[in-house]
Every structure is written in structure tokens, then in C-alpha cells.
Scaffold this active site. Sequence first.
Site, PDB file in Angstrom:
ATOM      1  CE1 TYR A  16      -3.186  -2.822   0.220  1.00  0.00           C
ATOM      2  CE2 TYR A  16      -3.640  -2.243   2.486  1.00  0.00           C
ATOM      3  CZ  TYR A  16      -3.879  -3.027   1.377  1.00  0.00           C
ATOM      4  OH  TYR A  16      -4.825  -4.001   1.451  1.00  0.00           O
ATOM      5  CG  ASP A 235       3.186 -16.181  17.999  1.00  0.00           C
ATOM      6  OD1 ASP A 235       2.971 -15.193  18.739  1.00  0.00           O
ATOM      7  OD2 ASP A 235       3.665 -16.065  16.849  1.00  0.00           O
TER       8      ASP A 235
HETATM    9  C1  LIG Z   1       2.809  -9.613  14.548  1.00  0.00           C
HETATM   10  C2  LIG Z   1       3.089 -11.027  14.919  1.00  0.00           C
HETATM   11  C3  LIG Z   1       4.406 -11.483  15.128  1.00  0.00           C
HETATM   12  C4  LIG Z   1       5.603 -10.619  14.884  1.00  0.00           C
HETATM   13  O1  LIG Z   1       5.687  -9.564  15.773  1.00  0.00           O
HETATM   14  P1  LIG Z   1       6.574  -8.282  15.401  1.00  0.00           P
HETATM   15  O2  LIG Z   1       6.593  -7.476  16.652  1.00  0.00           O
HETATM   16  O3  LIG Z   1       5.874  -7.610  14.270  1.00  0.00           O
HETATM   17  O4  LIG Z   1       7.926  -8.784  15.027  1.00  0.00           O
HETATM   18  C5  LIG Z   1       4.570 -12.781  15.567  1.00  0.00           C
HETATM   19  N1  LIG Z   1       3.526 -13.602  15.770  1.00  0.00           N
HETATM   20  C6  LIG Z   1       2.253 -13.197  15.580  1.00  0.00           C
HETATM   21  C7  LIG Z   1       1.133 -14.150  15.846  1.00  0.00           C
HETATM   22  C8  LIG Z   1       1.993 -11.906  15.124  1.00  0.00           C
HETATM   23  O5  LIG Z   1       0.731 -11.516  14.883  1.00  0.00           O
END
Ligand SMILES: *Cc1c(COP(=O)(O)O)cnc(C)c1O
Length: 424
Positions: A16, A235
Site C-alpha cells: 500500500y 504464539d
Molecule cells: C505480529 C506477529 C508477530 C511478529 O511480531 P513483530 O513485533 O511484528 O515482530 C509474531 N507472531 C504473531 C502471531 C503476530 O501476529
Amino acid sequence: MYNLKSRDKAVNWHPYTQMKTADDAIPIIRGKGVYLYDNEGKKYIDAVSSWWVTLHGHAHPYIAEQVFQQLNTLEQVIFAGFTHEPAIQLSENLLQLLPENQQKVFYSDNGSTAVEVALKMCIQYAYNQEKAKTKIIAFKDAYHGDTFGAMSVSGRSAWTQPFGEMLFEVIFIDTPDSQNMDALQSQIAHIADEIACFIYEPLIQGAAGMLMHSAEDLSELMKFCRSKGIIMIQDEVFTGFGRTGKLFAADHLTEQPDIMCFSKGLTGGTMPMGITTCSQEIFNAFLSDDKYKTLFHGHSFTANPLACTAALASMELLLKQETLSSIDRIRVQHSDFSKILAEHPNVENVRQTGTILAFEYKTDQNTSYFNEIGKRLYDEFLQRGIIMRPLGNVMYLVPPYCITSEELDFIYQNILEVLNLFRK
Ligand SMILES: *Cc1c(COP(=O)(O)O)cnc(C)c1O
């Protein structure tokens, strides 16, 4: 005061806002609550929490005040051989909210580094015990960050294409549903002994386009992995701190992961910071007189006192009844609006998890991240003073928790108008 002449020198490349269109980037002068203000005084409602990080609104006075005080007390100190109160307090406060097996906190700088640390913990966990476990499992279309390890465990896409050969090998599996559980389990079972870890975004794959799976199915898959002794990395960089309607995605699940990753909302979106937490069992594998068993990973700004202070202040705000009620109100409002959306002829696949609402614009075009419709929708919403960033044809809302019901209704109303505008 503001020099905006060389805008093209400070640009992150993105479909974008590519280099050639850098001069289109909108200079934002200040933020307040849910709004951002540009250099001409136009205000934008931040419906995506500035890439999912802002929890309590922009320039929150309480966080600002706490960080200001910390800035005048201790701005930074080497975090090896030294420690400080904000880091200790933050570890205590965070661990109290996490599954009880989470016992230790490892600080880094962002979501990608939190993932790198988690992966290195797992690989070295096996190494320190002299076990040959090198295989890694992840979900198809996963997104775990932009550094090399994080890219490797992310789905292969336009983002990772130039680096394909240099990424390490990962076994990508489908997200679980009621149909495929047996197939998934047998796929994992015959290599279970060689698996160093399984990394996943719980409940919702954000960058993939807000794809959702159920807590029951994920819990069942986790239970199976636990029974096979597979280390699990959850995560929660995106899902953490209230996004899913509960404090963490972990609060929807019946099984506990071994390792967890946090960033984005961790500091309320005010300062960059990443955290990787782990269980006592993982930690113990590194606790040794043998120096080669050390986890040699540390960043210059590890546990930066300002970022820790921002996180403490943000978590304090998050736990207030007022904020928790807001999160619930957003969830209910989203749910009501999704019924209206589902009836719209241009809309399909409406889905919601807590404060996250996503739906797809029905199109015959290809629905990749780069498709034209995303850009057109983005521009239309911007004109209306709303920041939404469709992922391809997927539109979504991830608002800051301070958003009022009137402000949410304003966004909903505009979504319906834009959808009608684009009616085929
Ligand atoms: C955004 C994201 C990351 C990476 O984080 P950054 O701070 O942008 O490096 C890792 N895991 C998930 C699930 C995310 O949404």
C-alpha cells in the site's frame, strides 16, 4: 517543527505504501484515544489499533506519566549481572495471569524475537539433553514474524519467497477441525520422537487473514501433542492481553503450552518489547555448570526499564473492571453487527473471536494479499476517516478497548455504506 519534505527517506516498503508512492504516506502528528490526527488536522479512527498493538488508545496519559517518571529514574541498564524493579515486577504480574506451568520470563524486543527465543529454547532443550530432535511443526499459512527463524516457521508466501532456499525446513499441518483430527494425529504420531516443537497461533491466524479455529479442536490437538511429549510454543503475540475476549487465548484452552510468546499489546502498544515465557522444566535444561548449556541470546535493550514500565501500566489498565467491561461490550456489539453483515449479498465468511471481527468481500478476482479490491477498500475507508487495512479481500476490525459504542457504530455504518457502494 515538523519536517515532512523528505518523506520518501523514511518508508517501510509495503504494497500500500511502496517506495514509488512514499509521498502518499500520511503524516500523523498526534494521537488521542481512538483517533490519529494528520498534519492537516484530519482525524482518523484507528480501527486496527495501529497493527493490533494499541490497547487503551493513543497517548494514554497514565502510561505516559508512568514512563515519564521512569525516564527520570532509570532509562536503561545492562540486563546481565544487573536487574531492576520494573523487570521483576512485570515478570511477577504477567506470570500470575498465565497458565500456572509458566514460570520464567525471557525479555526481548518484539514479536519476531520472542518467537526466535522460543524456537532456540526448544532446539537447545533437545541439544542440552543430547536428544536428536530437529523437526518443527507449524500450521499452514502461519505468521510468526519477519526474522529468519520466525519466517521459517511461517507459511511460505510472497513475504518469504526471496529467502525460500535459506529458510529451515518445517512440517506444515492443517489447523484442526472436527473432520481432520485423526489424520492430523497420525501425521504427527509417526515422527513424534524427532519433533523439537510445535508452534502455533492459538484460535486465530492473524496475518493469514484472520482465520479462526475452535478452542475445543486446538485443545484436543494439544492434548495429543502432550501425550507424545511434544514441546508446544503458543504464539500469543496477537491474541494476548484481551483480544480474544479473555485475557489470553490460553484462557479458552484446556491444555497448557510449554512456552508462550508475547508482544504487540504487551506495552499497550506504546513501546516495543517481546517476552517469551517457559515452564520450569524447559528452564531446568539450561540450568547447569556447563557453560555450553547456556541460552546465548540477548539484545542490547533486553528488559528496557521504560518498556517494562509501559507494560506494567498497560496491564494495570487492562485489569480494571472498566476495561474488562469494554472488551465484553465490543464482543457483544461485534456479534450483533455480524448478524447484519451475514445477510449482506457482498459479504461471506463472517467470523469473530472476542474483539476481533473479520469478513470477506465476495469477489471473483483472486483473493491474494495483493488483490486490487483491498487497496480500493483501504482508500475508501481512509477518505471516510477510518483506518482499516484489508488483508486481500478480508476486512477486519481490531479496535482499541477504549472505543465507545457510538464510535463502533460509526465504523459499522460506514462498512455497510462502502459495501453498498461496491455492490456489483
Ligand atoms: C505480529 C506477529 C508477530 C511478529 O511480531 P513483530 O513485533 O511484528 O515482530 C509474531 N507472531 C504473531 C502471531 C503476530 O501476529
